[in-house]
Design a protein around this motif. Structure first.
Motif, PDB file in Angstrom:
ATOM      1  N   LEU A   1       0.800  -1.066   0.083  1.00 18.59           N
ATOM      2  CA  LEU A   1       0.021  -0.066  -0.002  1.00 18.59           C
ATOM      3  C   LEU A   1       0.658   1.261  -0.013  1.00 18.59           C
ATOM      4  N   CYS A   2       1.926   1.149   0.743  1.00 17.00           N
ATOM      5  CA  CYS A   2       2.753   2.387   0.834  1.00 17.00           C
ATOM      6  C   CYS A   2       3.337   2.672  -0.325  1.00 17.00           C
ATOM      7  N   ARG A   3       3.896   1.658  -1.311  1.00 16.46           N
ATOM      8  CA  ARG A   3       4.461   1.865  -2.537  1.00 16.46           C
ATOM      9  C   ARG A   3       3.180   2.345  -3.645  1.00 16.46           C
ATOM     10  N   TRP A   4       1.861   1.734  -3.470  1.00 17.84           N
ATOM     11  CA  TRP A   4       1.040   2.212  -4.443  1.00 17.84           C
ATOM     12  C   TRP A   4       0.395   3.554  -4.240  1.00 17.84           C
ATOM     13  N   LEU A   5       0.644   4.074  -2.953  1.00 23.16           N
ATOM     14  CA  LEU A   5       0.210   5.509  -2.565  1.00 23.16           C
ATOM     15  C   LEU A   5       1.385   6.433  -2.235  1.00 23.16           C
ATOM     16  N   ASP A   6       2.637   6.224  -3.127  1.00 28.31           N
ATOM     17  CA  ASP A   6       3.670   6.890  -2.771  1.00 28.31           C
ATOM     18  C   ASP A   6       3.534   8.269  -3.224  1.00 28.31           C
TER      19      ASP A   6
ATOM     20  N   ARG B   1      -3.622   7.891   1.996  1.00 25.79           N
ATOM     21  CA  ARG B   1      -2.706   7.241   2.889  1.00 25.79           C
ATOM     22  C   ARG B   1      -2.874   7.287   4.387  1.00 25.79           C
ATOM     23  N   ARG B   2      -3.411   8.455   4.824  1.00 29.26           N
ATOM     24  CA  ARG B   2      -3.804   8.799   6.159  1.00 29.26           C
ATOM     25  C   ARG B   2      -5.005   8.020   6.373  1.00 29.26           C
TER      26      ARG B   2
ATOM     27  N   ASP C   1       0.194   8.017   9.211  1.00 25.71           N
ATOM     28  CA  ASP C   1       0.753   7.636   8.002  1.00 25.71           C
ATOM     29  C   ASP C   1       0.806   6.018   7.922  1.00 25.71           C
ATOM     30  N   LEU C   2       0.452   5.390   6.633  1.00 22.43           N
ATOM     31  CA  LEU C   2       0.761   4.051   6.575  1.00 22.43           C
ATOM     32  C   LEU C   2       2.295   3.775   6.885  1.00 22.43           C
TER      33      LEU C   2
END
Length: 143
Positions: A8-13, A21-22, A51-52
């Motif tokens: 998810l962190c990579r996708w929502l970078d 992300r929040r 944050d994630l």
């Protein structure tokens, strides 16, 4: 869970996805981390996750602690089971010895019945040793 959050962190970078992300971080905090086993281990400690990446970092830090705790629980459980098993073997050995002293040698089937019996059965058989006239009478399940 760590790998899902990392993905998810990579996708929502991208900066424009900061709000999303929040929202994911809050959802993880309010839904997932309130369930067992996370809630029992007070992973949040009164903090609100922003944050994630915080979720990911917090989980990564706690994983080692949990692994050690689970290992200790496993060792404790293993010791308890080992003691129980040893006690049961001792009781079976004692019953076999009492039967041999009273009635003579046991055959393989009788020995196997004794070794595979549960604690309650061993106690019942042990009570019969002093009143029975034969090994079969002691090991008879109808008595």
């Amino acid at each position: 869970m760590l790998s899902i959050i990392a993905t998810l962190c990579r996708w929502l970078d991208h900066p424009e996805q900061r709000r999303l992300r929040r929202e994911f971080a809050l959802w993880v905090q309010r839904v997932l981390l309130r369930r067992k086993p996370f809630a029992e281990r007070s992973i949040l400690q009164g903090e609100e996750i922003q944050d994630l990446e915080e979720v990911q970092q917090m989980l990564a830090e706690r994983m080692n602690e949990w692994e050690k705790e689970w290992e200790q629980r496993g060792l404790k459980k293993g010791r308890q089971e080992g003691r129980q098993e040893g006690r049961l073997e001792g009781e079976a050995h004692m019953l076999a010895r009492m039967l041999e002293r009273r009635f003579g040698p046991l055959n393989d089937q009788q020995l196997e019945r004794i070794r595979s019996a549960d604690e309650q059965t061993l106690w019942a058989w042990s009570d019969r040793v002093f009143h029975a006239d034969s090994i079969d009478e002691v090991l008879d399940s109808q008595s």
